[in-house]
Enzyme design. Structure first.
Site, short mmCIF file in Angstrom:
data_model
loop_
_atom_site.label_atom_id
_atom_site.label_comp_id
_atom_site.label_asym_id
_atom_site.label_seq_id
_atom_site.Cartn_x
_atom_site.Cartn_y
_atom_site.Cartn_z
N TYR A 22 -2.13 0.45 9.82
CA TYR A 22 -2.34 -0.28 8.57
C TYR A 22 -1.07 -0.25 7.72
CZ TYR A 22 -3.82 -1.21 3.81
OH TYR A 22 -3.89 -1.70 2.54
N THR B 5 0.81 -1.22 0.00
CA THR B 5 0.00 0.00 0.00
C THR B 5 0.85 1.26 0.00
OG1 THR B 5 -1.53 1.32 1.35
CG2 THR B 5 -0.10 -0.19 2.53
#
Ligand code: UDP
Length: 330
Positions: free
Chosen positions: A143, A119
């Site tokens: 995250y 990501t």
């Protein structure tokens, strides 16, 4: 030599299900491993589904052996930034610790290729809001950290064993299959384009704009939105690259230009013909002001050619999917 099967973890989820469709269209043998905690059985249209967790050593080892897997594409993860801020250990457990178990099984089973779903959140707040692959990683939410730690494990494993990998750092994925077969069905969705389309179909009364005082053109957050089908194609290109002997690599997957929240809302209103009621709210914890890809490397190394680089096209497919969900909920 005949290619082995491809294990797609999280293949019942949003991105994984699109990748499975493209792999099958290319004639690949695929097996999906998904615990269905966030995925949907009906999203797996054309491949065997094993219901199980990536962190379950025995289950993973069995799938790798039974299906003669030589490539793993690893999507299974929790992916919601605000949730990672409030429940960090859930993210380190399901994203980082589970990936460690999966890698251990891959090494034992001599899996040759690994494509990892990473990501842009690994970059945190890059200067000017733009990140290339050599921009220092400095995640600002659990995250991003949970995914970065997985990248580090991969790099170490690739040093120590013959396994080669491609880590794809996704920017903001949106839209759905142009054939209307699969799409994002997450309940209580938080992603901007999905939420805006839910407002357009009348599922929600309004859209909250989180932050109108960012140092961006119109004060709202800027992101590089990429169509899920172009993203899926990047995975097939990565597979071709690794099978061709390509070295382990880390690649941004984005279009290289960004849109603000207000620009996205304009697009949704334009495409759907529906007014989107908005509420201006404070910034959301864990959100960078802007995050846009430098995206030349993936074109150069993989020959990736996006076909759907157009915000209105992304929104059109996202809206079509939302309308389908209204008619037949998943
Ligand atoms: N956003 C917003 N309202 C929403 C959802 C998102 O204003 O209901 C904003 C968010 O603050 C960010 C951008 O839209 O600037 C993209 O957020 P999203 O959650 O879609 O993806 P993220 O970049 O957090 O992965």
């Amino acid at each position: 030599m005949k290619n082995g099967s491809i294990l797609v973890t999280g293949g019942a989820g949003y991105i994984g299900s699109h990748v499975v469709l493209q792999l099958r269209a290319r004639g690949e043998r695929v097996v999906v491993l998904d615990d269905l905690s966030r995925g949907f059985r009906q999203a797996v249209l054309d491949a065997p589904l094993v219901v199980g967790r990536v962190g379950d050593r025995a289950a993973v080892a069995e799938v790798l052996r039974e299906h003669a897997v030589d490539t793993v594409m690893h999507f299974a993860a929790y992916t919601i930034v605000p949730e990672s801020v409030s429940e960090p250990l859930k993210y380190y457990g399901n994203n980082t610790c589970s990936t460690r178990t999966l890698l251990e099984c891959c090494v034992e089973a001599k899996v040759a290729h690994f494509v990892f779903s990473s990501t842009a959140a690994v970059y945190g707040i890059p200067a000017e809001g733009v990140a290339s692959e050599s921009t220092p990683t400095a995640p600002i939410n659990p995250y991003g950290t949970s995914k970065l730690m997985s990248e580090w494990m991969l790099a170490s494993v690739a040093q120590a064993t013959p396994l080669r990998y491609a880590a794809l750092r996704y920017f903001n994925v949106a839209g759905s299959d142009s054939g209307g077969r699969v799409g994002q069905a997450t309940p209580n969705a938080t992603l901007l384009i999905k939420v805006a389309c839910e407002v357009a179909v009348g599922k929600r009364p309004h859209l909250s704009i989180f932050g109108t005082d960012y140092p961006t053109g119109d004060g709202t957050g800027v992101r590089d939105y990429i169509h899920v089908e172009d993203l899926a194609t990047a995975h097939l290109d990565a597979l071709t690259y690794l099978r061709g002997g390509g070295a382990s690599t880390i690649l941004n997957v984005g279009y290289g230009h960004g849109y603000s929240v207000r620009e996205v809302i304009d697009s949704v209103q334009r495409v759907t013909g529906r007014p989107i009621r908005v509420k201006e709210e404070p910034r959301r914890p864990g959100d960078p002001p802007a995050l846009v890809a430098r995206a030349e490397r993936i074109r150069r190394e993989l020959g990736w050619k996006p076909r759907l680089d157009d915000l209105d096209t992304i929104v059109r497919t996202a809206y079509a999917w939302e309308q389908r969900l209204q008619r037949e909920p998943w």
